[in-house]
Design a protein around this motif. Structure first.
Motif, short mmCIF file in Angstrom:
data_model
loop_
_atom_site.label_atom_id
_atom_site.label_comp_id
_atom_site.label_asym_id
_atom_site.label_seq_id
_atom_site.Cartn_x
_atom_site.Cartn_y
_atom_site.Cartn_z
N PHE A 59 0.90 -1.19 -0.14
CA PHE A 59 0.10 -0.12 0.20
C PHE A 59 0.91 1.23 0.15
O PHE A 59 1.23 1.71 1.07
N LYS A 60 1.28 1.56 -1.11
CA LYS A 60 2.18 2.66 -1.35
C LYS A 60 1.71 4.03 -1.10
O LYS A 60 2.41 5.02 -0.86
N MET A 61 0.49 4.50 -1.11
CA MET A 61 -0.28 5.60 -1.06
C MET A 61 -1.04 5.79 0.11
O MET A 61 -1.87 4.91 0.61
N LEU A 62 -0.71 6.75 0.97
CA LEU A 62 -1.54 7.35 1.96
C LEU A 62 -2.62 8.05 1.27
O LEU A 62 -2.44 9.37 0.95
N TYR A 63 -3.92 7.54 1.09
CA TYR A 63 -4.68 8.15 0.31
C TYR A 63 -5.53 9.39 1.16
O TYR A 63 -5.63 10.33 0.47
N ASP A 64 -5.77 9.14 2.36
CA ASP A 64 -6.40 10.09 3.26
C ASP A 64 -5.90 9.79 4.59
O ASP A 64 -5.70 8.94 5.06
N LEU A 65 -5.87 10.90 5.26
CA LEU A 65 -5.80 10.85 6.70
C LEU A 65 -6.77 12.06 7.41
O LEU A 65 -6.67 13.50 7.16
N THR A 66 -7.82 11.63 8.14
CA THR A 66 -8.64 12.40 8.84
C THR A 66 -8.81 12.10 10.13
O THR A 66 -8.40 11.20 10.85
N ALA A 67 -9.90 12.77 10.94
CA ALA A 67 -10.14 12.40 12.20
C ALA A 67 -11.78 12.52 12.58
O ALA A 67 -12.45 13.07 11.45
N VAL A 68 -12.39 12.03 13.62
CA VAL A 68 -13.62 12.17 13.91
C VAL A 68 -13.75 12.43 15.21
O VAL A 68 -13.00 11.81 16.31
N ASP A 69 -14.38 13.39 15.74
CA ASP A 69 -14.94 13.74 17.33
C ASP A 69 -15.87 12.80 17.69
O ASP A 69 -17.11 12.77 17.01
N GLU A 70 -15.69 11.83 18.36
CA GLU A 70 -16.37 10.59 18.77
C GLU A 70 -17.46 10.98 20.09
O GLU A 70 -18.42 10.24 20.35
N ARG A 71 -17.28 12.15 20.62
CA ARG A 71 -17.84 12.39 21.85
C ARG A 71 -19.23 12.31 22.05
O ARG A 71 -19.92 12.24 22.91
N LEU A 72 -20.05 12.77 20.97
CA LEU A 72 -21.52 12.94 20.95
C LEU A 72 -22.18 11.68 20.30
O LEU A 72 -23.41 11.79 20.16
N ARG A 73 -21.23 10.75 19.49
CA ARG A 73 -21.91 9.80 18.72
C ARG A 73 -22.70 8.87 19.65
O ARG A 73 -21.79 8.40 20.64
N LYS A 74 -23.62 8.25 19.31
CA LYS A 74 -24.47 7.19 19.92
C LYS A 74 -24.52 5.97 19.65
O LYS A 74 -24.66 4.95 20.45
N HIS A 75 -24.10 5.76 18.46
CA HIS A 75 -24.28 4.29 17.59
C HIS A 75 -22.72 3.83 17.62
O HIS A 75 -22.25 4.13 16.53
N ARG A 76 -22.06 3.43 18.64
CA ARG A 76 -20.81 2.98 18.50
C ARG A 76 -20.63 1.63 19.23
O ARG A 76 -19.50 1.11 19.69
N ALA A 77 -21.59 0.71 18.94
CA ALA A 77 -21.53 -0.66 19.60
C ALA A 77 -20.37 -1.46 18.94
O ALA A 77 -20.31 -1.56 17.56
#
Length: 587
Positions: A59-77
């Motif tokens: 996997f020679k390419m880093l296609y994307d790098l990002t983030a998510v603020d999970e603190r208010l997310r309800k559906h994380r089972a």
């Protein structure tokens, strides 16, 4: 681990389990089917090095790098505890496959080790994550704001940050603050590891932009010059940033569609396509063949209009004044066809979740046929006037050349990648929206210089004409919308016949549909390279997280590595050959 034996897992997941142990990872099921693994932060570097350098068909390419603020997310089972998640998406050309890695972070302002020593193009992506979320990347060579001004306070993609201007105090810019903002933009070479002088002479530092015709938008690049030779340079972006991803958290799924038009603002409905297709995945909507074909036809029209603008401005930037005027004439003819079908020209916002805004109008075939008869002859004339012009060739041959390895290292896709000899076009590699039903060729070069990047786009216009003609000759019959409750809005004529459809129509247009919880993405071969939307639904009427990965962001980051040691006029030709728009960079 997810349900199922290791034999049912993707090959790359089995390889990772064999190398690091399956207890190292948490396997997440996503709607898009991309292998998605959570792993501890202290194992990230060794896993990335394995995937890039040791695994077969890496996997020679880093296609994307990002983030998510999970603190208010309800559906994380079933997902690891996290306040924030950093997401890495890798692409293997040899496998024609992706993998998504996630690292869970705890704390209000967490930190993580930088991966710039592994993937060079992580530099800008990590700066963006710090800018938007406040996540610190230890060891980053220059962790500072990239999309927002240096004086900005706060990190906008955090959930506590407001999404609307009306939620803030009125903005005031008095003379004192204006001076402070201007001073904050002052370039200090030492901050970027540059020296002001050599052993026997000083370097000159020159601002190109942020308002300059050769910068192709509100783009600034600071040049370190030794005479006319570019010793080094620092691209400076963000002047066009308007919070497009943040807007995704406040708009309903349906009402966000017009915002997508304004990302690559030359791509029109091409921007709608990955967004609505991602939502169709998560909603389980299968669109009719007629919808797929119409979408392909309109997308290829916008590929032509975008490439014509590139063609003309590229020729102008290397010294030819006339072609741009002729190409704008043909661009307007294409817009006449687009307007006759959609009702708008540059920003139709015409695609819908599950279909289109309306069906093709009567007589559309005549307008399309007129354009198909007109355009090929004009392309032949342009080839003689521009691409076969000896001055243009001498100004662009051998300039800003890079090979496939460099393109993958910097995340280059589209014509810029194919000009290096890498035959990778998603319309062929991973057909979507019915592209597998069309006959067309993918132009591929071998020198990877400014001239070949122009050749690729000129030939792509011809191939787009082939595709459009096949749409014209083989347009399926049927509906312009899927018969599905989450299609927005439902067919208008049915709302007059039954109360259930009327209610669904009302709710879909006012509140918007409620999409099932989950994560999904869709990649397409857009006008400037690979574009994608990565959407997180928390079972609500709007997105929990909207990530837009654009090709132009990656392409501008590569500029210093490709232009060092060449001349200022070469830089102008190189910038022209990238074919970017700043809204696609800054979002």
């Amino acid at each position: 681990m997810a349900d199922g034996t290791p034999l049912t897992l993707p090959e790359v997941v089995r390889d990772l389990f064999a190398r690091f142990g399956d207890n190292t990872f948490t396997l997440q099921t996503t709607v898009d089917g991309m292998p998605t693994l959570w792993l501890p932060a202290d194992r990230l570097h060794e896993v990335l090095r394995f995937l890039k350098n040791e695994i077969a068909r890496p996997f020679k390419m880093l296609y994307d790098l990002t983030a998510v603020d999970e603190r208010l997310r309800k559906h994380r089972a079933g997902l690891p505890p996290a306040d924030f998640t950093v997401v890495y998406q890798l692409l293997s050309i040899e496998r024609n496959a992706d993998i998504r890695l996630k690292v869970a972070l705890i704390g209000e302002f967490p930190s993580l080790k930088s991966i710039v020593p592994i993937y060079a193009n992580a530099n800008w992506y990590e700066r963006e994550v710090w800018d938007m979320f406040g996540i610190v990347f230890d060891g980053h060579p220059h962790l500072r704001r990239i999309l927002l001004p240096p004086s900005w306070e706060g990190h906008p993609l955090r959930k506590e940050y407001n999404a609307r201007a009306t939620e803030f105090d009125p903005y005031q810019l008095d003379a004192l603050r204006q001076d402070q903002e201007q001073e904050a933009l002052r370039f200090q070479p030492e901050d970027w590891g540059m020296s002001r002088s050599a052993s026997d002479h000083d370097f000159m530092f020159l601002n190109l932009g942020p308002n300059h015709p050769s910068a192709h938008g509100a783009f600034r690049i600071v040049l370190q010059l030794d005479g006319e030779e570019v010793v080094d340079c620092v691209p400076d972006i963000g002047y066009h940033h308007r919070g497009a991803e943040k807007m995704g958290e406040r708009q309903s799924w349906h009402t966000y569609i017009p915002y997508t038009d304004r990302i690559d603002y030359l791509g029109g409905v091409m921007n709608n396509l990955p967004y609505v297709m991602a939502l169709e995945k998560i909603a389980g909507i299968k669109v009719p063949a007629r919808v797929e074909t119409i979408r392909v036809m309109l997308c290829e029209f916008f590929r032509i209009t975008s490439h014509l603008l590139f063609y003309g401005t590229y020729a102008q930037d290397v010294g030819a004044m006339s072609p741009v005027f002729f190409m704008f004439v043909d661009r307007q003819k294409a817009y006449d066809v687009i307007e006759s079908i959609t009702g708008f020209r540059m920003h139709p916002a015409w695609f819908r979740i599950g279909g289109l805004a309306h069906d093709l109008p009567r007589g559309w075939e005549v307008k399309v046929r007129e354009f198909l008869d007109w355009m090929p002859k004009r392309l032949d004339e342009y080839r003689k006037a521009a691409l076969q012009n000896s001055i243009l060739i001498s100004r662009s041959r051998g300039v800003a050349a890079y090979d496939t390895a460099a393109a993958l290292e910097w995340g280059v896709t589209g014509p810029g990648l194919r000009a290096t000899g890498c035959n990778y076009d998603l319309r062929k590699a991973r057909p979507y929206s019915g592209y597998e039903n069309f006959e067309f060729e993918v132009p591929v070069g071998d020198k990877g210089d400014v001239y070949e990047r122009a050749l690729m786009r000129e030939e792509e216009i011809r191939q787009s004409l082939r595709i459009i003609e096949q749409c014209l000759n083989n347009m399926p019959s049927g509906s312009y919308k899927a018969d599905h409750p989450l299609t927005t809005p439902p067919p208008k004529e049915r709302t007059l016949k039954d109360i259930e459809t009327l209610i669904t129509h009302f709710l879909g247009v006012s509140w918007g549909p409620i999409m099932p919880a989950g994560e999904t993405s869709q990649m397409i071969e857009a006008t400037k390279g690979i574009n994608s939307y990565y959407l997180t639904s928390d079972a609500n009427t709007m997105s929990y997280r909207t990530r837009i990965r654009t090709p132009s962001f990656a392409h501008l980051q590569q500029i210093p590595s490709a232009i060092r040691g060449q001349m200022v006029p070469d830089l102008i030709a190189y910038i022209a050959s990238i074919d970017f728009v700043m809204a696609d960079v800054d979002r």
